[in-house]
Design a protein around this motif. Structure first.
Motif, PDB file in Angstrom:
ATOM      1  N   VAL A   1     -71.869 -18.390 -16.216  1.00 15.82           N
ATOM      2  CA  VAL A   1     -70.705 -17.917 -15.463  1.00 15.82           C
ATOM      3  C   VAL A   1     -69.434 -18.530 -16.023  1.00 15.82           C
ATOM      4  CG1 VAL A   1     -69.562 -17.952 -13.205  1.00 15.82           C
ATOM      5  CG2 VAL A   1     -72.006 -17.453 -13.356  1.00 15.82           C
ATOM      6  N   ASP A   2     -69.482 -19.851 -16.309  1.00 12.43           N
ATOM      7  CA  ASP A   2     -68.319 -20.537 -16.872  1.00 12.43           C
ATOM      8  C   ASP A   2     -67.900 -19.905 -18.198  1.00 12.43           C
ATOM      9  OD1 ASP A   2     -68.193 -22.276 -14.764  1.00 12.43           O
ATOM     10  OD2 ASP A   2     -69.255 -23.904 -15.777  1.00 12.43           O
ATOM     11  N   LYS A   3     -68.886 -19.548 -19.005  1.00 11.05           N
ATOM     12  CA  LYS A   3     -68.600 -18.958 -20.309  1.00 11.05           C
ATOM     13  C   LYS A   3     -67.891 -17.617 -20.162  1.00 11.05           C
ATOM     14  CE  LYS A   3     -70.805 -17.481 -24.625  1.00 11.05           C
ATOM     15  NZ  LYS A   3     -72.089 -17.361 -25.354  1.00 11.05           N
ATOM     16  N   VAL A   4     -68.397 -16.771 -19.249  1.00 10.28           N
ATOM     17  CA  VAL A   4     -67.788 -15.463 -19.049  1.00 10.28           C
ATOM     18  C   VAL A   4     -66.386 -15.608 -18.487  1.00 10.28           C
ATOM     19  CG1 VAL A   4     -67.946 -13.280 -17.785  1.00 10.28           C
ATOM     20  CG2 VAL A   4     -69.999 -14.303 -18.773  1.00 10.28           C
ATOM     21  N   LEU A   5     -66.225 -16.523 -17.515  1.00 13.61           N
ATOM     22  CA  LEU A   5     -64.894 -16.743 -16.941  1.00 13.61           C
ATOM     23  C   LEU A   5     -63.922 -17.259 -17.997  1.00 13.61           C
ATOM     24  CD1 LEU A   5     -65.745 -18.270 -13.443  1.00 13.61           C
ATOM     25  CD2 LEU A   5     -64.680 -16.065 -13.898  1.00 13.61           C
TER      26      LEU A   5
ATOM     27  N   ILE B   1     -75.772 -16.509  -6.324  1.00 14.36           N
ATOM     28  CA  ILE B   1     -76.474 -15.379  -6.944  1.00 14.36           C
ATOM     29  C   ILE B   1     -76.035 -14.060  -6.308  1.00 14.36           C
ATOM     30  CG2 ILE B   1     -78.733 -14.275  -7.214  1.00 14.36           C
ATOM     31  CD1 ILE B   1     -78.297 -16.563  -9.146  1.00 14.36           C
ATOM     32  N   VAL B   2     -75.847 -14.059  -4.981  1.00 17.99           N
ATOM     33  CA  VAL B   2     -75.375 -12.862  -4.294  1.00 17.99           C
ATOM     34  C   VAL B   2     -74.025 -12.433  -4.858  1.00 17.99           C
ATOM     35  CG1 VAL B   2     -74.530 -11.956  -2.095  1.00 17.99           C
ATOM     36  CG2 VAL B   2     -76.651 -13.268  -2.158  1.00 17.99           C
ATOM     37  N   TYR B   3     -73.094 -13.403  -4.981  1.00 13.05           N
ATOM     38  CA  TYR B   3     -71.773 -13.070  -5.523  1.00 13.05           C
ATOM     39  C   TYR B   3     -71.866 -12.648  -6.992  1.00 13.05           C
ATOM     40  CZ  TYR B   3     -69.264 -14.782  -1.417  1.00 13.05           C
ATOM     41  OH  TYR B   3     -68.755 -14.947  -0.149  1.00 13.05           O
ATOM     42  N   LEU B   4     -72.749 -13.307  -7.731  1.00 12.64           N
ATOM     43  CA  LEU B   4     -72.919 -12.963  -9.144  1.00 12.64           C
ATOM     44  C   LEU B   4     -73.401 -11.530  -9.298  1.00 12.64           C
ATOM     45  CD1 LEU B   4     -72.930 -13.926 -12.091  1.00 12.64           C
ATOM     46  CD2 LEU B   4     -75.262 -14.752 -11.732  1.00 12.64           C
ATOM     47  N   ARG B   5     -74.369 -11.133  -8.471  1.00 12.03           N
ATOM     48  CA  ARG B   5     -74.900  -9.779  -8.559  1.00 12.03           C
ATOM     49  C   ARG B   5     -73.873  -8.744  -8.117  1.00 12.03           C
ATOM     50  NH1 ARG B   5     -80.537  -9.473  -8.592  1.00 12.03           N
ATOM     51  NH2 ARG B   5     -80.187  -7.223  -8.772  1.00 12.03           N
ATOM     52  N   GLN B   6     -72.847  -9.187  -7.410  1.00 10.43           N
ATOM     53  CA  GLN B   6     -71.767  -8.288  -7.004  1.00 10.43           C
ATOM     54  C   GLN B   6     -70.546  -8.411  -7.917  1.00 10.43           C
ATOM     55  OE1 GLN B   6     -71.630  -9.740  -2.823  1.00 10.43           O
ATOM     56  NE2 GLN B   6     -72.125  -7.652  -2.229  1.00 10.43           N
ATOM     57  N   SER B   7     -70.731  -9.111  -9.050  1.00 11.48           N
ATOM     58  CA  SER B   7     -69.670  -9.292 -10.047  1.00 11.48           C
ATOM     59  C   SER B   7     -68.470 -10.078  -9.520  1.00 11.48           C
ATOM     60  CB  SER B   7     -69.207  -7.926 -10.596  1.00 11.48           C
ATOM     61  OG  SER B   7     -70.281  -7.266 -11.218  1.00 11.48           O
ATOM     62  N   GLN B   8     -68.703 -10.936  -8.538  1.00 10.73           N
ATOM     63  CA  GLN B   8     -67.636 -11.794  -8.016  1.00 10.73           C
ATOM     64  C   GLN B   8     -67.842 -13.197  -8.598  1.00 10.73           C
ATOM     65  OE1 GLN B   8     -66.754 -11.355  -3.746  1.00 10.73           O
ATOM     66  NE2 GLN B   8     -68.140  -9.597  -3.721  1.00 10.73           N
ATOM     67  N   LEU B   9     -67.445 -13.337  -9.876  1.00 10.08           N
ATOM     68  CA  LEU B   9     -67.773 -14.554 -10.613  1.00 10.08           C
ATOM     69  C   LEU B   9     -67.093 -15.805 -10.074  1.00 10.08           C
ATOM     70  CD1 LEU B   9     -68.890 -12.409 -12.540  1.00 10.08           C
ATOM     71  CD2 LEU B   9     -68.210 -13.893 -14.435  1.00 10.08           C
ATOM     72  N   LYS B  10     -65.864 -15.683  -9.617  1.00  9.78           N
ATOM     73  CA  LYS B  10     -65.159 -16.863  -9.125  1.00  9.78           C
ATOM     74  C   LYS B  10     -65.832 -17.435  -7.888  1.00  9.78           C
ATOM     75  CE  LYS B  10     -60.633 -15.735 -11.082  1.00  9.78           C
ATOM     76  NZ  LYS B  10     -59.191 -15.465 -10.800  1.00  9.78           N
ATOM     77  N   MET B  11     -66.258 -16.558  -6.986  1.00  6.92           N
ATOM     78  CA  MET B  11     -66.972 -17.031  -5.800  1.00  6.92           C
ATOM     79  C   MET B  11     -68.344 -17.596  -6.175  1.00  6.92           C
ATOM     80  SD  MET B  11     -65.040 -16.800  -3.224  1.00  6.92           S
ATOM     81  CE  MET B  11     -66.291 -17.200  -2.006  1.00  6.92           C
ATOM     82  N   ALA B  12     -68.990 -16.962  -7.162  1.00  4.13           N
ATOM     83  CA  ALA B  12     -70.272 -17.481  -7.634  1.00  4.13           C
ATOM     84  C   ALA B  12     -70.100 -18.893  -8.188  1.00  4.13           C
ATOM     85  CB  ALA B  12     -70.855 -16.561  -8.696  1.00  4.13           C
TER      86      ALA B  12
ATOM     87  N   PHE C   1     -72.517  -8.475 -17.432  1.00  2.00           N
ATOM     88  CA  PHE C   1     -73.831  -8.909 -17.884  1.00  2.00           C
ATOM     89  C   PHE C   1     -73.915  -8.963 -19.396  1.00  2.00           C
ATOM     90  CE2 PHE C   1     -74.602  -7.493 -13.549  1.00  2.00           C
ATOM     91  CZ  PHE C   1     -75.235  -8.629 -13.060  1.00  2.00           C
ATOM     92  N   GLY C   2     -73.032  -8.210 -20.053  1.00  2.00           N
ATOM     93  CA  GLY C   2     -72.953  -8.373 -21.501  1.00  2.00           C
ATOM     94  C   GLY C   2     -72.438  -9.760 -21.819  1.00  2.00           C
ATOM     95  N   GLY C   3     -71.439 -10.220 -21.048  1.00  2.00           N
ATOM     96  CA  GLY C   3     -70.902 -11.558 -21.252  1.00  2.00           C
ATOM     97  C   GLY C   3     -71.907 -12.633 -20.921  1.00  2.00           C
ATOM     98  N   LEU C   4     -72.716 -12.411 -19.909  1.00  2.00           N
ATOM     99  CA  LEU C   4     -73.695 -13.417 -19.510  1.00  2.00           C
ATOM    100  C   LEU C   4     -74.862 -13.501 -20.476  1.00  2.00           C
ATOM    101  CD1 LEU C   4     -73.878 -12.895 -15.652  1.00  2.00           C
ATOM    102  CD2 LEU C   4     -72.912 -14.823 -16.878  1.00  2.00           C
ATOM    103  N   PHE C   5     -75.283 -12.367 -20.997  1.00  2.00           N
ATOM    104  CA  PHE C   5     -76.491 -12.358 -21.830  1.00  2.00           C
ATOM    105  C   PHE C   5     -76.196 -12.070 -23.305  1.00  2.00           C
ATOM    106  CE2 PHE C   5     -77.775 -11.066 -17.528  1.00  2.00           C
ATOM    107  CZ  PHE C   5     -78.579 -12.156 -17.241  1.00  2.00           C
ATOM    108  N   GLY C   6     -74.914 -11.889 -23.626  1.00  2.00           N
ATOM    109  CA  GLY C   6     -74.582 -11.610 -25.018  1.00  2.00           C
ATOM    110  C   GLY C   6     -74.492 -10.143 -25.277  1.00  2.00           C
ATOM    111  N   GLY C   7     -73.413  -9.677 -25.859  1.00  2.00           N
ATOM    112  CA  GLY C   7     -73.243  -8.248 -26.137  1.00  2.00           C
ATOM    113  C   GLY C   7     -74.065  -7.803 -27.321  1.00  2.00           C
ATOM    114  N   LYS C   8     -73.949  -6.506 -27.646  1.00  4.05           N
ATOM    115  CA  LYS C   8     -74.699  -5.986 -28.804  1.00  4.05           C
ATOM    116  C   LYS C   8     -74.123  -6.544 -30.105  1.00  4.05           C
ATOM    117  CE  LYS C   8     -75.787  -1.607 -26.545  1.00  4.05           C
ATOM    118  NZ  LYS C   8     -75.647  -0.142 -26.622  1.00  4.05           N
ATOM    119  N   LYS C   9     -75.024  -6.975 -30.939  1.00  5.93           N
ATOM    120  CA  LYS C   9     -74.592  -7.490 -32.256  1.00  5.93           C
ATOM    121  C   LYS C   9     -74.400  -6.331 -33.215  1.00  5.93           C
ATOM    122  CE  LYS C   9     -76.878 -11.969 -31.732  1.00  5.93           C
ATOM    123  NZ  LYS C   9     -77.823 -12.909 -32.294  1.00  5.93           N
ATOM    124  N   LYS C  10     -73.325  -6.423 -33.979  1.00  4.36           N
ATOM    125  CA  LYS C  10     -73.034  -5.359 -34.954  1.00  4.36           C
ATOM    126  C   LYS C  10     -73.422  -5.835 -36.333  1.00  4.36           C
ATOM    127  CE  LYS C  10     -69.290  -3.374 -32.229  1.00  4.36           C
ATOM    128  NZ  LYS C  10     -67.896  -2.964 -32.216  1.00  4.36           N
TER     129      LYS C  10
END
Length: 308
Positions: free
Chosen positions: A266-270, A231-242, A299-308
């Motif tokens: 995380v896997d989805k965003v990566l 979670i610490v790495y995730l909050r720092q945008s270090q997805l690979k370490m997360a 966080f857009g990738g993690l929670f879904g971006g804006k729908k058009k």
């Protein structure tokens, strides 16, 4: 000689290091060191006080099994802070729950109802500590007496007011209320995790990382520690370490809730980043046009971006 002590805090399988050294529970590092050196000079095998004493073996045992471990625990700042935290928690639990504490010493009973708590506590503790190591056969009894003072002091400081009618049960015992099983202590690793969680909540990620690194040194296979580190790495945008730490958490505990919740995201965003990088590389080679739809960021990738 038996070193078993069953008075005061020792009744709850808790080693009262302050009682062993004969110092107050709020003693600082300097006071602890000064008291330890005085005791060590008395008990050391080469000391003039014990060199011809028939109790020389007892002195050596007291020094190696009680006094030295107590000093090691209370002389190091981090160890002392953690130990005092546990002490205060025990006092609070005994004060808040319906707990019966039977007091067996006169000084303990006096302290239970004394209006001048701090003054009497330190006065009586100082009196006992003066002769604590004079008769080596009686040391365990003196430690138990001091520990009972510590027990009463901690409970009263935690808010437990004891009246004479509540506390005096018989001429030989004093009761403060019913005693269940000893409350479970928070482990050192639990304390690291709790502090790390607070730091994460306050977005102090560097400090949280330090706490979790210390915890993992003690328990490298603790899945909760790995999840929090992720979670610490995730909050720092270090997805690979997360991802690495979430993977470790699930290997150690397939039911780890944090890892189960966050690793798929995380896997989805990566995965999306990997595809985007491949498309970009192809575009740079003139094979196709880059994707301009945008991923919405981390966080857009993690929670879904804006729908058009």
């Amino acid at each position: 000689m038996s070193l078993k002590i069953d008075g005061g805090l020792f009744k709850y399988d808790f080693i009262d290091h302050h009682a062993v050294l004969g110092v107050p529970v709020d003693a600082n590092a300097g006071e602890v060191r000064k008291r330890y050196l005085k005791i060590a000079r008395r008990l050391h095998p080469d000391s003039a006080a014990v060199i011809n004493d028939p109790n020389k073996d007892i002195a050596t045992e007291l020094l190696s099994k009680l006094v030295n471990p107590a000093y090691e625990k209370l002389s190091v700042e981090r160890n002392r802070a953690e130990y005092i935290l546990i002490l205060s928690q025990i006092g609070k639990r005994l004060a808040q729950e319906s707990v019966e504490v039977v007091l067996t010493t006169d000084v303990g009973k006096q302290l239970a109802i004394a209006p001048n708590l701090d003054l009497l506590y330190k006065q009586e503790l100082a009196k006992i500590s003066e002769t604590q190591f004079v008769d080596l056969q009686q040391v365990s009894q003196f430690i138990a007496q001091i520990s009972e003072l510590n027990l009463v002091y901690l409970m009263r400081r935690a808010g437990r007011l004891v009246t004479a009618s509540q506390s005096i049960q018989t001429p030989t015992t004093t009761t403060i209320t019913p005693l269940p099983a000893r409350p479970k202590e928070e482990s050192v690793v639990d304390q690291y995790q709790r502090r790390a969680q607070t730091l994460i909540d306050n977005e102090q990620f560097a400090q949280a990382k330090v706490e979790l690194q210390e915890a993992l040194k003690l328990e490298p296979k603790n899945s909760r520690c790995h999840s929090l580190m992720a979670i610490v790495y995730l909050r720092q945008s270090q997805l690979k370490m997360a991802k690495i730490h979430f993977d470790n958490a699930l290997k150690l505990n397939p039911n780890d809730e944090l890892a189960l919740e966050w690793k798929p995201k995380v896997d989805k965003v990566l995965g999306n980043q990997s595809v985007t990088n491949q498309v970009k590389k192809s575009a740079d080679n003139g094979d196709t046009q880059p994707d301009k739809s945008g991923s919405g960021g981390l966080f857009g990738g993690l929670f879904g971006g804006k729908k058009k």
